[in-house]
Design an enzyme around this catalytic site. Structure first.
Site, PDB file in Angstrom:
ATOM      1  N   SER A  60     -72.727   1.973  38.199  1.00 12.65           N
ATOM      2  CA  SER A  60     -72.534   2.481  36.692  1.00 12.65           C
ATOM      3  C   SER A  60     -71.885   3.908  37.111  1.00 12.65           C
ATOM      4  O   SER A  60     -71.782   4.628  38.229  1.00 12.65           O
ATOM      5  CB  SER A  60     -74.109   2.772  36.393  1.00 12.65           C
ATOM      6  OG  SER A  60     -74.677   1.763  36.179  1.00 12.65           O
TER       7      SER A  60
HETATM    8  N1  SAH Z   1     -78.440  -0.063  39.701  1.00 10.73           N
HETATM    9  C1  SAH Z   1     -77.162  -0.595  40.007  1.00 10.73           C
HETATM   10  C2  SAH Z   1     -76.234  -1.058  39.065  1.00 10.73           C
HETATM   11  C3  SAH Z   1     -76.830  -2.459  38.664  1.00 10.73           C
HETATM   12  S1  SAH Z   1     -75.136  -3.483  38.085  1.00 10.73           S
HETATM   13  C4  SAH Z   1     -76.438   0.559  40.910  1.00 10.73           C
HETATM   14  O1  SAH Z   1     -77.203   1.567  40.814  1.00 10.73           O
HETATM   15  O2  SAH Z   1     -75.522   0.152  41.462  1.00 10.73           O
HETATM   16  C5  SAH Z   1     -76.639  -4.542  37.450  1.00 10.73           C
HETATM   17  C6  SAH Z   1     -77.112  -5.387  38.625  1.00 10.73           C
HETATM   18  O3  SAH Z   1     -78.159  -6.370  37.699  1.00 10.73           O
HETATM   19  C7  SAH Z   1     -76.103  -6.562  39.048  1.00 10.73           C
HETATM   20  O4  SAH Z   1     -76.246  -6.414  40.452  1.00 10.73           O
HETATM   21  C8  SAH Z   1     -77.005  -7.882  38.701  1.00 10.73           C
HETATM   22  O5  SAH Z   1     -76.751  -8.868  39.740  1.00 10.73           O
HETATM   23  C9  SAH Z   1     -78.317  -7.556  38.342  1.00 10.73           C
HETATM   24  N2  SAH Z   1     -79.074  -8.355  37.660  1.00 10.73           N
HETATM   25  C10 SAH Z   1     -78.699  -9.207  36.418  1.00 10.73           C
HETATM   26  N3  SAH Z   1     -79.855  -9.934  36.254  1.00 10.73           N
HETATM   27  C11 SAH Z   1     -80.752  -9.731  36.766  1.00 10.73           C
HETATM   28  C12 SAH Z   1     -82.166 -10.412  36.890  1.00 10.73           C
HETATM   29  N4  SAH Z   1     -82.614 -11.271  35.945  1.00 10.73           N
HETATM   30  N5  SAH Z   1     -82.826  -9.747  37.962  1.00 10.73           N
HETATM   31  C13 SAH Z   1     -82.598  -8.852  38.851  1.00 10.73           C
HETATM   32  N6  SAH Z   1     -81.502  -8.395  39.050  1.00 10.73           N
HETATM   33  C14 SAH Z   1     -80.341  -8.683  37.962  1.00 10.73           C
END
Ligand code: SAH
Length: 210
Positions: A60
């Site tokens: 993000s």
């Molecule tokens: N917080 C992160 C950005 C996250 S992007 C940072 O600081 O970089 C969102 C992430 O959520 C992705 O990596 C995706 O694979 C994950 N995601 C999506 N659905 C999910 C679920 N049900 N459980 C765990 N992770 C999930």
């Protein structure tokens, strides 16, 4: 490592987007976003934009990370659950402001890379789990704070059940291909209080693990 100028610019953009908490400014200055990005996007680490990371996911924008961090109203007693580890950047920031951070990532390869990135820092209060974060971590519940960094259509009831009374959940809600709303939910003795904190855009919360 970022230059003094790049760091000053970061704090400037945080202030401009309404992040007034100086603890958040200094934590974000101490964790270098470039350490959480690989390949040719690394040199854009100090721009206030989301950037691609491995496995087709995104890190993000810094002001969004700061906004969600501020919305959580953290203190050093907080046990936090983050759903969507991604690069590990948000987890690293949370770890400096909370007691312990449990973070779940559904893509195993990403969880592994995030673990390596975090180990470069002297951080010992983050536990990374590969799995489906929409199920939370029943063995570690309840949590003082829960943060979702992937968009759900609604706040998952399984996660709300793992939030303490007096606790705060922050999450993007809405369809994945449209604008989403950042929601703050406070769990009180009387029920749930919802507050809208503006428009955001996140990858969708997907079921199951990969
Ligand atoms: N917080 C992160 C950005 C996250 S992007 C940072 O600081 O970089 C969102 C992430 O959520 C992705 O990596 C995706 O694979 C994950 N995601 C999506 N659905 C999910 C679920 N049900 N459980 C765990 N992770 C999930």
């Amino acid at each position: 490592m970022s230059t003094v100028e790049e760091r000053a610019r970061l704090v400037f953009s945080l202030r401009q987007s309404g992040i007034t908490d100086i603890h958040i400014h200094s934590v974000m200055e101490s964790i270098d976003r470039a350490d959480f990005i690989d390949g040719h996007f690394k040199n854009r680490a100090y721009e206030d934009v989301p950037l691609p990371i491995e496995s087709g996911q995104t890190i993000s924008a810094p002001t969004i990370v700061a906004k969600m961090t501020q919305a959580l109203e953290l203190n050093k007693k907080c046990k936090v659950l983050e759903v969507g580890t991604g690069s590990g950047y948000q987890a690293a920031i949370l770890s400096k402001l909370a007691r312990r951070v449990y973070t779940i990532e559904r893509i195993k390869a990403l969880a592994k890379i995030a673990e390596q990135r975090i180990s470069q820092y002297n951080i010992t209060n983050i536990v990374i789990t590969a799995g489906d974060g929409s199920l939370g971590l029943p063995h570690q519940a309840p949590f003082d704070r829960i943060l979702l960094t992937a968009a759900a259509e609604d706040a998952p009831s399984t996660l709300l059940a793992q939030l303490k009374t007096g606790g705060i959940m922050v999450l993007p809600v809405g369809q994945s291909d449209a604008t989403q709303i950042l929601l703050r939910i406070r769990k009180t003795e009387d029920g749930l209080d919802y507050e809208e904190l503006g428009n955001v855009r996140f990858v969708p919360l997907l079921p199951g693990k990969e």
